[in-house]
Scaffold this motif. Structure first.
Motif, PDB file in Angstrom:
ATOM      1  N   GLU A 175       0.830  -1.213   0.000  1.00 54.53           N
ATOM      2  CA  GLU A 175       0.000   0.000   0.000  1.00 54.53           C
ATOM      3  C   GLU A 175       0.864   1.262   0.000  1.00 54.53           C
ATOM      4  OE1 GLU A 175      -2.385  -0.615   3.443  1.00 54.53           O
ATOM      5  OE2 GLU A 175      -3.824  -1.935   2.436  1.00 54.53           O
ATOM      6  N   ILE A 176       1.943   1.243   0.814  1.00 49.86           N
ATOM      7  CA  ILE A 176       2.836   2.407   0.841  1.00 49.86           C
ATOM      8  C   ILE A 176       3.561   2.546  -0.495  1.00 49.86           C
ATOM      9  CG2 ILE A 176       4.890   3.386   1.935  1.00 49.86           C
ATOM     10  CD1 ILE A 176       2.374   3.586   3.610  1.00 49.86           C
ATOM     11  N   ALA A 177       3.981   1.409  -1.062  1.00 52.30           N
ATOM     12  CA  ALA A 177       4.693   1.457  -2.351  1.00 52.30           C
ATOM     13  C   ALA A 177       3.809   2.054  -3.433  1.00 52.30           C
ATOM     14  CB  ALA A 177       5.157   0.059  -2.741  1.00 52.30           C
ATOM     15  N   ILE A 185       7.413   9.610  -5.941  1.00 48.57           N
ATOM     16  CA  ILE A 185       8.580   9.576  -5.061  1.00 48.57           C
ATOM     17  C   ILE A 185       9.413   8.319  -5.314  1.00 48.57           C
ATOM     18  CG2 ILE A 185       9.314   9.525  -2.635  1.00 48.57           C
ATOM     19  CD1 ILE A 185       6.779  11.073  -1.946  1.00 48.57           C
ATOM     20  N   LYS A 186       8.719   7.193  -5.583  1.00 52.70           N
ATOM     21  CA  LYS A 186       9.383   5.917  -5.827  1.00 52.70           C
ATOM     22  C   LYS A 186       9.002   5.408  -7.209  1.00 52.70           C
ATOM     23  CE  LYS A 186      11.462   5.363  -1.851  1.00 52.70           C
ATOM     24  NZ  LYS A 186      12.929   5.255  -1.724  1.00 52.70           N
ATOM     25  N   PRO A 187       9.870   4.592  -7.814  1.00 53.33           N
ATOM     26  CA  PRO A 187       9.555   4.065  -9.152  1.00 53.33           C
ATOM     27  C   PRO A 187       8.377   3.092  -9.104  1.00 53.33           C
ATOM     28  CG  PRO A 187      11.520   3.015  -8.273  1.00 53.33           C
ATOM     29  CD  PRO A 187      11.187   4.146  -7.338  1.00 53.33           C
ATOM     30  N   GLY A 188       7.665   2.962 -10.220  1.00 50.83           N
ATOM     31  CA  GLY A 188       6.507   2.067 -10.296  1.00 50.83           C
ATOM     32  C   GLY A 188       6.868   0.602 -10.161  1.00 50.83           C
ATOM     33  N   LEU A 398      13.323   7.592   2.450  1.00 55.74           N
ATOM     34  CA  LEU A 398      14.749   7.649   2.736  1.00 55.74           C
ATOM     35  C   LEU A 398      15.506   6.412   2.292  1.00 55.74           C
ATOM     36  CD1 LEU A 398      14.591   9.242   6.306  1.00 55.74           C
ATOM     37  CD2 LEU A 398      15.017  10.388   4.122  1.00 55.74           C
ATOM     38  N   ILE A 399      14.825   5.240   2.181  1.00 62.71           N
ATOM     39  CA  ILE A 399      15.467   4.006   1.714  1.00 62.71           C
ATOM     40  C   ILE A 399      14.613   3.403   0.612  1.00 62.71           C
ATOM     41  CG2 ILE A 399      16.566   3.514   3.954  1.00 62.71           C
ATOM     42  CD1 ILE A 399      14.350   1.431   4.416  1.00 62.71           C
ATOM     43  N   ASN A 400      15.224   2.471  -0.141  1.00 63.01           N
ATOM     44  CA  ASN A 400      14.468   1.850  -1.217  1.00 63.01           C
ATOM     45  C   ASN A 400      13.722   0.606  -0.716  1.00 63.01           C
ATOM     46  OD1 ASN A 400      16.321  -0.334  -1.206  1.00 63.01           O
ATOM     47  ND2 ASN A 400      17.719   0.822  -2.535  1.00 63.01           N
TER      48      ASN A 400
END
Length: 446
Positions: A175-177, A185-188, A398-400
């Protein structure tokens, strides 16, 4: 109508809580092995009554009416045990056949057998006690098997909870991803990776659902009406057991009691065989009625003449019976029984050594496994704290995702190792309870 169907649904899917004591009692009620052992106890008791009946006198009665030739001889005697005979003199007559009627009652009472019967009764009582001991031993074996299957359910249930917790954690990561990917913010690709991890977690949940159902069905061997609609409290399963090291004795273990009864039975049988070398003294008594066609007026050969010329006799005496051949064969049997006693005593000594050694070994394992469980509990707690910190950092970007999934995997493995450590500890506790025939601790906790 809606309320009615809700109540029916709740009643239909409600589970029955099963404690360990209840599982034992249900298994004792209908398990065929216990019915068999109970029947053997009853058979041994009937055997004891049969042996005791040897204290009563033997009594025989016969009635007969015959027609044939006659050869007379004087006197009354016991030609064989159980036969009492009185004959008339043979008169000088041309008639060679006549009718006879005869009836007799005999009593043969062994009044002294040099302790043979007394020891035979003791041997029969020993067999009864041995049957009772085997019943208790079977009960202990059933108790051990039911306890192992019960903890197999706890083990599967703990793993099911573990799988569900993992799937919930990965679901939150997914859910966060998704939200971070939507925000740019993050890649798909993170959503695909998280989705894959989530599906794997769900598959493990299905796996342990099946194992839990299978574990419950295994217990139904001892509890036929159990089914899968049963719940067991797991609160204490993942706690560290305390207060386990009270000294236990194996002297009253059922398997030792059975072996001890075998030794006792052998010693009594040895005495019985020794008494067989001696004679038996009996009181003999008999009474007879006899009719015959032979009379003072001659010989009547009609069929009904057997009820004429009636004579009544009685005879009493003392008899001594001694089977001389038993002196040799009995001594050989006595030596054979002596070797059986040595073998039974050796089995008893070996079993006692094995039980004592096994308990010492189990105690040593339990001591170290408690340390292992304590460290494992701490490792799980530290892993949870680390996961929560890394989850917060991922949520903040902050982290992947790969780093977070690695931390989640470490937490998952720590929880898994913790469950296995607790199960190993409980296995040893069950083994010690079986070795000491003392399940009090497990009964109190579950």
């Amino acid at each position: 109508m809606s309320i009615f169907f809700v109540l029916v649904s709740i009643n239909t899917y409600s589970q029955t809580e099963l404690t360990l004591n209840q599982a034992w009692e249900k298994a004792y009620q209908d398990y065929p092995e216990l019915k068999e052992k109970n029947a053997l106890i009853n058979a041994a008791q009937f055997n004891t009554l049969t042996v005791k009946s040897g204290m009563l006198p033997n009594s025989q009665m016969q009635l007969q009416n015959t027609y044939g030739t006659f050869e007379g001889s004087g006197g009354a005697f016991f030609p064989l045990p159980g036969i009492f005979n009185v004959n008339a003199n043979n008169p000088d007559s041309q008639v060679k056949t006549t009718a006879n009627s005869f009836g007799s009652v005999l009593i043969d009472w062994n009044i002294y057998q040099f302790g043979r019967l007394r020891h035979s009764i003791r041997a029969a009582n020993s067999l009864t006690e041995q049957a009772r001991g085997e019943f208790t031993l079977s009960k202990l074996n059933i108790q051990t098997s039911v306890t192992q299957l019960y903890f197999n359910i706890l083990y599967s249930d703990a793993y099911l909870i573990w799988a569900k917790n993992n799937s919930e954690r990965v679901k939150k990561i997914l859910e966060i991803a998704i939200s971070l990917a939507d925000a740019g913010i993050k890649p798909g690709a993170d959503t695909s990776l998280a989705s894959s991890s989530y599906l794997q977690a769900l598959s493990r949940t299905d796996e342990w659902n099946g194992k839990l159902a299978g574990a419950k069905l295994q217990l139904s061997e001892f509890i036929p009406d159990l089914g899968t609609n049963v719940s067991i409290k797991t609160d204490f399963y993942l706690k560290t057991p305390m207060g386990l090291y009270r000294p236990d004795s194996v002297n009253n273990h059922p398997v030792l009691n059975v072996l001890e009864q075998q030794v006792t039975y052998g010693k009594i049988r040895q005495k019985v065989e020794g008494r067989k070398l001696l004679p038996a003294v009996s009181l003999l008594g008999g009474a007879s009625f006899r009719g015959s066609g032979i009379g003072t007026s001659g010989i009547n050969n009609r069929l009904t003449s057997g009820f004429q010329n009636v004579s009544n006799n009685y005879l009493a005496g003392i008899g001594l019976t001694w089977n001389i051949s038993d002196i040799y064969s009995g001594s050989l049997e006595k030596k054979r029984v002596a070797q059986q006693i040595i073998a039974a005593q050796s089995r008893y000594d070996l079993q006692k050594i094995q039980l004592n050694t096994g308990i010492q070994s189990i105690n040593a394992k339990i001591t170290e496994q408690i340390k292992q469980v304590s460290k494992s509990d701490s490792a799980v707690q530290k892993s949870k704290e680390a996961y929560e910190l890394y989850f917060a950092r991922y949520e903040s970007g902050l982290i992947n995702l790969t780093e977070l999934l690695q931390i989640q995997l470490l937490l998952q493995e720590a929880e898994k190792s913790n469950i296995d450590a607790h199960q190993s500890l409980w296995d040893q506790i069950i083994s010690r309870a079986a070795a000491t025939s003392n399940f009090t601790y497990l009964s109190n906790q579950f």
